[in-house]
Write a protein that holds these residues in place. Structure first.
Motif, PDB file in Angstrom:
ATOM      1  N   THR A   1       0.832  -1.186   0.000  1.00 25.98           N
ATOM      2  CA  THR A   1       0.000   0.000   0.000  1.00 25.98           C
ATOM      3  C   THR A   1       0.873   1.245   0.000  1.00 25.98           C
ATOM      4  O   THR A   1       2.082   1.164   0.227  1.00 25.98           O
ATOM      5  CB  THR A   1      -0.918   0.025   1.232  1.00 25.98           C
ATOM      6  OG1 THR A   1      -0.092   0.194   2.396  1.00 25.98           O
ATOM      7  CG2 THR A   1      -1.748  -1.246   1.343  1.00 25.98           C
ATOM      8  N   GLU A   2       0.236   2.366  -0.208  1.00 29.62           N
ATOM      9  CA  GLU A   2       0.974   3.622  -0.171  1.00 29.62           C
ATOM     10  C   GLU A   2       1.606   3.863   1.191  1.00 29.62           C
ATOM     11  O   GLU A   2       2.633   4.533   1.301  1.00 29.62           O
ATOM     12  CB  GLU A   2       0.072   4.790  -0.544  1.00 29.62           C
ATOM     13  CG  GLU A   2      -0.228   4.853  -2.026  1.00 29.62           C
ATOM     14  CD  GLU A   2      -1.027   6.093  -2.406  1.00 29.62           C
ATOM     15  OE1 GLU A   2      -1.399   6.888  -1.525  1.00 29.62           O
ATOM     16  OE2 GLU A   2      -1.275   6.245  -3.602  1.00 29.62           O
ATOM     17  N   LYS A   6       5.699   5.566   2.652  1.00 27.33           N
ATOM     18  CA  LYS A   6       5.855   6.816   3.387  1.00 27.33           C
ATOM     19  C   LYS A   6       7.235   6.903   4.034  1.00 27.33           C
ATOM     20  O   LYS A   6       7.815   5.913   4.434  1.00 27.33           O
ATOM     21  CB  LYS A   6       4.772   6.939   4.460  1.00 27.33           C
ATOM     22  CG  LYS A   6       3.414   7.225   3.863  1.00 27.33           C
ATOM     23  CD  LYS A   6       2.393   7.499   4.924  1.00 27.33           C
ATOM     24  CE  LYS A   6       1.080   7.826   4.231  1.00 27.33           C
ATOM     25  NZ  LYS A   6       0.030   8.132   5.174  1.00 27.33           N
ATOM     26  N   THR A  10       9.857   8.502  -3.492  1.00 28.20           N
ATOM     27  CA  THR A  10       9.479   7.285  -4.207  1.00 28.20           C
ATOM     28  C   THR A  10       9.535   7.492  -5.707  1.00 28.20           C
ATOM     29  O   THR A  10       8.995   8.467  -6.235  1.00 28.20           O
ATOM     30  CB  THR A  10       8.058   6.847  -3.789  1.00 28.20           C
ATOM     31  OG1 THR A  10       8.046   6.614  -2.375  1.00 28.20           O
ATOM     32  CG2 THR A  10       7.638   5.589  -4.504  1.00 28.20           C
ATOM     33  N   VAL A  85      -4.983   0.888  -9.075  1.00 31.21           N
ATOM     34  CA  VAL A  85      -3.717   1.612  -8.925  1.00 31.21           C
ATOM     35  C   VAL A  85      -3.404   2.379 -10.202  1.00 31.21           C
ATOM     36  O   VAL A  85      -3.019   3.561 -10.167  1.00 31.21           O
ATOM     37  CB  VAL A  85      -2.565   0.655  -8.563  1.00 31.21           C
ATOM     38  CG1 VAL A  85      -1.224   1.359  -8.587  1.00 31.21           C
ATOM     39  CG2 VAL A  85      -2.803   0.016  -7.203  1.00 31.21           C
ATOM     40  N   TYR A  89      -3.134   6.552 -10.363  1.00 30.22           N
ATOM     41  CA  TYR A  89      -1.920   7.256 -10.790  1.00 30.22           C
ATOM     42  C   TYR A  89      -2.052   7.843 -12.196  1.00 30.22           C
ATOM     43  O   TYR A  89      -1.085   8.370 -12.748  1.00 30.22           O
ATOM     44  CB  TYR A  89      -0.705   6.318 -10.721  1.00 30.22           C
ATOM     45  CG  TYR A  89      -0.145   6.182  -9.330  1.00 30.22           C
ATOM     46  CD1 TYR A  89       0.809   7.076  -8.855  1.00 30.22           C
ATOM     47  CD2 TYR A  89      -0.572   5.174  -8.482  1.00 30.22           C
ATOM     48  CE1 TYR A  89       1.325   6.969  -7.585  1.00 30.22           C
ATOM     49  CE2 TYR A  89      -0.053   5.038  -7.198  1.00 30.22           C
ATOM     50  CZ  TYR A  89       0.879   5.933  -6.752  1.00 30.22           C
ATOM     51  OH  TYR A  89       1.387   5.821  -5.495  1.00 30.22           O
TER      52      TYR A  89
END
Length: 91
Positions: A1-2, A6, A10, A85, A89
């Motif tokens: 996941t995002e 963190k 990236t 996804v 994006y």
């Protein structure tokens, strides 16, 4: 996941392992950037996300990415989740 991305800058590349020219060229260039970073490459997330999850199995991704910088992480998965996804994006 995002959430797992963190805390670090990236770099994300969308492609597929059967791509004849653009994908390997781009991943080579990304590998060169990571190599130039030296030890600082550990401070960056570098992710290759497959847009062809039906053919790009985890084993296929692992084999394909073995030709590039080891910092590159390959992601592939459920086609419906992959589509989300890709859409999020704007790929």
């Amino acid at each position: 996941t995002e959430a797992s991305l963190k805390g670090k800058p990236t770099l994300i590349f969308f492609g597929y392992t059967h791509c004849p020219d653009v994908c390997p060229t781009s991943l080579f260039e990304l590998s060169e950037v990571l190599r130039a970073l030296g030890q600082d490459a550990d401070k960056v997330n570098a992710v290759f996300i497959s847009v062809d999850p039906e053919r790009d199995t985890p084993a296929t991704m692992k084999d394909y990415l073995s030709s590039f910088d080891p910092h590159l992480e390959g992601l592939s998965g459920d086609p419906a989740e992959t589509a989300k996804v890709i859409t999020s994006y704007r790929v």
